[in-house]
Design an enzyme around this catalytic site. Structure first.
Site, PDB file in Angstrom:
ATOM      1  N   ASP A  82       0.850  -1.199   0.000  1.00  0.00           N
ATOM      2  CA  ASP A  82       0.000   0.000   0.000  1.00  0.00           C
ATOM      3  C   ASP A  82       0.887   1.251   0.000  1.00  0.00           C
ATOM      4  O   ASP A  82       2.030   1.201   0.488  1.00  0.00           O
ATOM      5  CB  ASP A  82      -0.845  -0.077   1.288  1.00  0.00           C
ATOM      6  CG  ASP A  82      -1.903   0.990   1.386  1.00  0.00           C
ATOM      7  OD1 ASP A  82      -2.468   1.371   0.347  1.00  0.00           O
ATOM      8  OD2 ASP A  82      -2.182   1.430   2.522  1.00  0.00           O
ATOM      9  N   GLY A 181      -7.344   7.923   8.454  1.00  0.00           N
ATOM     10  CA  GLY A 181      -7.283   8.211   9.883  1.00  0.00           C
ATOM     11  C   GLY A 181      -8.651   8.513  10.475  1.00  0.00           C
ATOM     12  O   GLY A 181      -9.690   8.186   9.893  1.00  0.00           O
ATOM     13  N   HIS A 208      -9.885   4.403  -0.347  1.00  0.00           N
ATOM     14  CA  HIS A 208      -8.992   4.494   0.820  1.00  0.00           C
ATOM     15  C   HIS A 208      -9.736   5.196   1.951  1.00  0.00           C
ATOM     16  O   HIS A 208     -10.752   5.840   1.739  1.00  0.00           O
ATOM     17  CB  HIS A 208      -7.732   5.282   0.446  1.00  0.00           C
ATOM     18  CG  HIS A 208      -6.767   4.470  -0.376  1.00  0.00           C
ATOM     19  ND1 HIS A 208      -5.540   4.069   0.098  1.00  0.00           N
ATOM     20  CD2 HIS A 208      -6.866   3.961  -1.622  1.00  0.00           C
ATOM     21  CE1 HIS A 208      -4.925   3.359  -0.825  1.00  0.00           C
ATOM     22  NE2 HIS A 208      -5.704   3.285  -1.889  1.00  0.00           N
ATOM     23  N   GLY A 209      -9.184   5.069   3.167  1.00  0.00           N
ATOM     24  CA  GLY A 209      -9.803   5.753   4.306  1.00  0.00           C
ATOM     25  C   GLY A 209     -11.089   5.068   4.727  1.00  0.00           C
ATOM     26  O   GLY A 209     -12.100   5.714   4.996  1.00  0.00           O
ATOM     27  N   SER A 211     -11.906   3.539   7.459  1.00  0.00           N
ATOM     28  CA  SER A 211     -12.309   3.570   8.872  1.00  0.00           C
ATOM     29  C   SER A 211     -13.251   4.743   9.115  1.00  0.00           C
ATOM     30  O   SER A 211     -13.056   5.820   8.549  1.00  0.00           O
ATOM     31  CB  SER A 211     -11.074   3.735   9.768  1.00  0.00           C
ATOM     32  OG  SER A 211     -10.236   2.614   9.619  1.00  0.00           O
ATOM     33  N   ASN A 230      -9.825  -0.045   1.632  1.00  0.00           N
ATOM     34  CA  ASN A 230      -8.670  -0.098   2.530  1.00  0.00           C
ATOM     35  C   ASN A 230      -9.072   0.331   3.942  1.00  0.00           C
ATOM     36  O   ASN A 230      -9.703   1.379   4.116  1.00  0.00           O
ATOM     37  CB  ASN A 230      -7.590   0.875   2.053  1.00  0.00           C
ATOM     38  CG  ASN A 230      -6.857   0.380   0.830  1.00  0.00           C
ATOM     39  OD1 ASN A 230      -7.343  -0.497   0.122  1.00  0.00           O
ATOM     40  ND2 ASN A 230      -5.696   0.949   0.570  1.00  0.00           N
ATOM     41  N   THR A 233      -7.094   2.153  10.461  1.00  0.00           N
ATOM     42  CA  THR A 233      -7.297   2.789  11.775  1.00  0.00           C
ATOM     43  C   THR A 233      -8.271   2.009  12.661  1.00  0.00           C
ATOM     44  O   THR A 233      -7.998   1.796  13.851  1.00  0.00           O
ATOM     45  CB  THR A 233      -7.792   4.237  11.576  1.00  0.00           C
ATOM     46  OG1 THR A 233      -6.829   4.912  10.756  1.00  0.00           O
ATOM     47  CG2 THR A 233      -7.934   4.978  12.884  1.00  0.00           C
TER      48      THR A 233
HETATM   49  P1  13P Z   1      -7.901   4.242   7.429  1.00  0.00           P
HETATM   50  O1  13P Z   1      -6.733   4.186   8.350  1.00  0.00           O
HETATM   51  O2  13P Z   1      -8.626   5.540   7.493  1.00  0.00           O
HETATM   52  O3  13P Z   1      -8.806   3.065   7.595  1.00  0.00           O
HETATM   53  O4  13P Z   1      -7.335   4.179   5.930  1.00  0.00           O
HETATM   54  C1  13P Z   1      -6.647   3.048   5.519  1.00  0.00           C
HETATM   55  C2  13P Z   1      -6.109   3.222   4.149  1.00  0.00           C
HETATM   56  O5  13P Z   1      -6.728   3.815   3.293  1.00  0.00           O
HETATM   57  C3  13P Z   1      -4.804   2.618   3.857  1.00  0.00           C
HETATM   58  O6  13P Z   1      -4.406   2.881   2.559  1.00  0.00           O
END
Ligand code: 13P
Length: 279
Positions: A82, A181, A208-209, A211, A230, A233
């Protein structure tokens, strides 16, 4: 044989309209938690690490762990790198046997530089039998080497089409309102933009992101054509919660509790993404 190229897993997800989870790892417990979760709900899964996490686990150390655990799994597992920014890291990952890598060119000085470097990487990776994920726009929320957070830049649908034509990248990470995050305010996803990107390109799309999004966000983005999500967090927060809940634990019991909590967090996501029962 349970070690699969990411492209093969994502093409099935794209065709049947479900999402596959990608999870970053830095140790054996995290790798095992992911595979336990995927086996428990019979889901395909993608595991790996990222350049920013290499201070926690050297690439040449974590790669054999990821690959061996993937080979032993009872469900299809792809091993992916990643967010990598530097060519030496990408080349090391390809040499270690990662089936696919993500080149994040969103910090390049210009769009032309992002295109040129992405295209160069694609030529090398394809010659080695590996796939490439690239990012267009910027999801934001990650910190650079100087601790500055990346700005959010939304992906333009027309740019997505020309970017994929010019680079030959296999998978596209899109920026539609998520961030890496912990969210300080609820994310507002630009779903019409996602639909336009989906209509403009045929490559599997990556979110992505993952969480902190709601169940409805996941349902809407998968329905809108996202097939890889993905998450990082939420998994490490689950581990932290388990550790804090029982400070009297021995180190061994603490590690076990953290692994169980991470497995539960991963399994919850796999069910939400619609990948449970697909393996
Ligand atoms: P988060 O930490 O927000 O879940 O994002 C993970 C991510 O996109 C890793 O590439």
């Amino acid at each position: 044989m349970s070690l699969y190229p990411m492209g093969e897993l994502l093409r099935d997800a794209q065709k049947k309209r479900y999402g596959i989870g990608y999870f970053n790892t830095v140790n054996l417990e995290m790798v095992r938690a992911c595979i336990r979760a995927a086996e428990a709900c019979r889901a395909p899964i993608i595991i790996g690490t990222a350049e920013a996490l290499l201070p926690y686990a050297e690439l040449e150390w974590i790669a054999p762990v990821l690959l061996e655990q993937a080979r032993r799994a009872k469900v299809p597992v792809a091993v992916h790198l990643d967010h990598a920014y530097h060519f030496d890291v990408l080349m090391r990952a390809l040499r270690c046997g990662f089936g696919s890598v993500m080149y994040d060119g969103s910090r390049e000085a210009s769009h032309a530089d992002n295109v040129a470097r992405s295209a160069q990487l694609v030529r090398i990776a394809h010659a080695m039998g590996a796939g490439v994920e690239c990012e267009l726009g910027s999801v934001g929320g990650l910190s650079d080497e100087n601790g500055r957070a990346d700005a959010v830049v939304y992906t333009e649908p027309d740019d997505a089409r020309t970017f994929l034509e010019e680079t030959g990248a296999d998978f596209l990470a899109v920026s539609i309102g998520t961030a890496h995050g912990i969210y300080t305010a609820p994310p507002r996803l630009d779903l019409p933009r996602l639909h336009q990107i989906r209509a403009a390109v045929s490559a599997p799309l990556v979110l992505h992101g993952g969480s902190g999004l709601s169940d409805a966000d996941f349902q809407a983005t998968v329905a809108g054509g996202i097939c890889k999500i993905n998450v990082f967090t939420d998994v490490i927060l689950a581990a932290k919660q388990a550790l804090c809940a029982a400070p009297e634990n021995t180190y061994l019991d603490a590690v076990k509790a953290a692994e169980a909590a991470m497995a539960k967090a991963v399994e919850d996501k796999l069910c939400l993404f619609g990948s449970a029962g697909r393996a």
